[in-house]
Design a protein around this motif. Structure first.
Motif, PDB file in Angstrom:
ATOM      1  N   SER A 197       0.809  -1.207   0.000  1.00 57.71           N
ATOM      2  CA  SER A 197       0.000   0.000   0.000  1.00 57.71           C
ATOM      3  C   SER A 197       0.845   1.262   0.000  1.00 57.71           C
ATOM      4  CB  SER A 197      -0.933   0.002   1.208  1.00 57.71           C
ATOM      5  OG  SER A 197      -0.174   0.051   2.392  1.00 57.71           O
ATOM      6  N   LEU A 199      -4.884   0.858   4.215  1.00 60.47           N
ATOM      7  CA  LEU A 199      -5.962   0.711   3.247  1.00 60.47           C
ATOM      8  C   LEU A 199      -7.043  -0.178   3.833  1.00 60.47           C
ATOM      9  CD1 LEU A 199      -3.838   0.030   0.049  1.00 60.47           C
ATOM     10  CD2 LEU A 199      -4.969   2.157   0.672  1.00 60.47           C
ATOM     11  N   TRP A 214     -10.019  -3.859  -0.094  1.00 61.11           N
ATOM     12  CA  TRP A 214      -9.375  -3.446  -1.337  1.00 61.11           C
ATOM     13  C   TRP A 214      -8.358  -4.494  -1.766  1.00 61.11           C
ATOM     14  CZ3 TRP A 214      -8.005   2.451  -1.472  1.00 61.11           C
ATOM     15  CH2 TRP A 214      -9.187   3.198  -1.340  1.00 61.11           C
ATOM     16  N   VAL A 265     -10.531   1.814  -7.499  1.00 60.62           N
ATOM     17  CA  VAL A 265      -9.917   2.998  -6.897  1.00 60.62           C
ATOM     18  C   VAL A 265      -8.521   3.166  -7.479  1.00 60.62           C
ATOM     19  CG1 VAL A 265      -9.178   4.100  -4.751  1.00 60.62           C
ATOM     20  CG2 VAL A 265     -11.245   2.683  -4.775  1.00 60.62           C
ATOM     21  N   TYR A 310      -6.830  -0.478  -7.401  1.00 62.07           N
ATOM     22  CA  TYR A 310      -7.443  -1.363  -6.409  1.00 62.07           C
ATOM     23  C   TYR A 310      -8.883  -1.686  -6.797  1.00 62.07           C
ATOM     24  CZ  TYR A 310      -3.668   0.206  -3.325  1.00 62.07           C
ATOM     25  OH  TYR A 310      -2.442   0.497  -2.766  1.00 62.07           O
ATOM     26  N   ASP A 366     -12.399  -2.454  -5.106  1.00 62.97           N
ATOM     27  CA  ASP A 366     -13.079  -2.297  -3.828  1.00 62.97           C
ATOM     28  C   ASP A 366     -14.179  -3.350  -3.741  1.00 62.97           C
ATOM     29  OD1 ASP A 366     -14.278  -1.547  -1.490  1.00 62.97           O
ATOM     30  OD2 ASP A 366     -14.711   0.516  -2.109  1.00 62.97           O
TER      31      ASP A 366
END
Length: 189
Positions: free
Chosen positions: A28, A33, A37, A64, A132, A134
């Motif tokens: 990350s 995070l 994700w 994302v 990412y 979600d």
């Protein structure tokens, strides 16, 4: 001395909070995070000032995009209507001097066009974008409704089309009323 004892808990609280934020490292990039994700891609690149670099997103679901400029200043423009978005034509954007982040809704048509713009204040910009998925977002069953467009294809942007249809209906009603008013005025005068 009393002032010192009042500020000490505040300073301690700030240090603990900052320690939690920066303690995480790994995929990350040092930022905490959400657990839902999933990292899909890491894109690294360089771009000249005033230029665009285009990417295409094909993944379904809420995506994302988080981009960090290692050197220079990169801005992010996203569109589901063109594969070459710009600062004149886009649906989503993030143009900060720090970390840029955009959440692409699940209802955006795929493929989604992504543009990374190198701000002209720097000759060259280096960036790293993390993509990412979600998984926490549950889809609303009503977002699957499609609304006809002029070409007859489905468009999954419900708010935009409904507003245009309402304005068109109002326009027709006003045209008829004005025509009737003109007719009545012609008959009277």
């Amino acid at each position: 001395m009393a002032l010192l004892w009042r500020t000490f808990p505040i300073v301690l609280l700030c240090q603990v909070t900052l320690g939690k934020v920066t303690a995480s490292s790994g995929p990350s990039g040092g930022v905490l995070l959400p657990e839902d994700w999933v990292l899909l891609h890491v894109v690294q690149g360089q771009i000249g000032g005033g230029n665009y670099s285009y990417l295409r997103l094909n993944h379904d679901g809420r995506i994302v995009l988080r981009m960090e400029s290692a050197r220079g200043d990169a801005d992010l423009y996203v569109s589901d209507s063109t594969l070459h978005p710009s600062f004149d034509e886009y649906e989503l954007q993030s143009a900060t001097c720090g970390q840029d982040s955009v959440a692409v809704p699940a209802w955006f048509r795929r493929p989604v066009g992504i543009a990374v713009y190198g701000h002209p204040s720097h000759l060259e910009t280096e960036f790293e974008m993390r993509v990412y998925l979600d998984r926490a977002v549950t889809e609303d069953p009503f977002t699957e409704l499609t609304y006809p467009t002029e070409e007859g294809a489905g468009d999954k942007k419900p708010g935009k089309k409904l507003e245009e249809e309402e304005e068109e209906e109002e326009s027709v009603v006003w045209t008829i009323l004005i025509g009737l008013l003109k007719l009545v005025l012609e008959i009277l005068f």
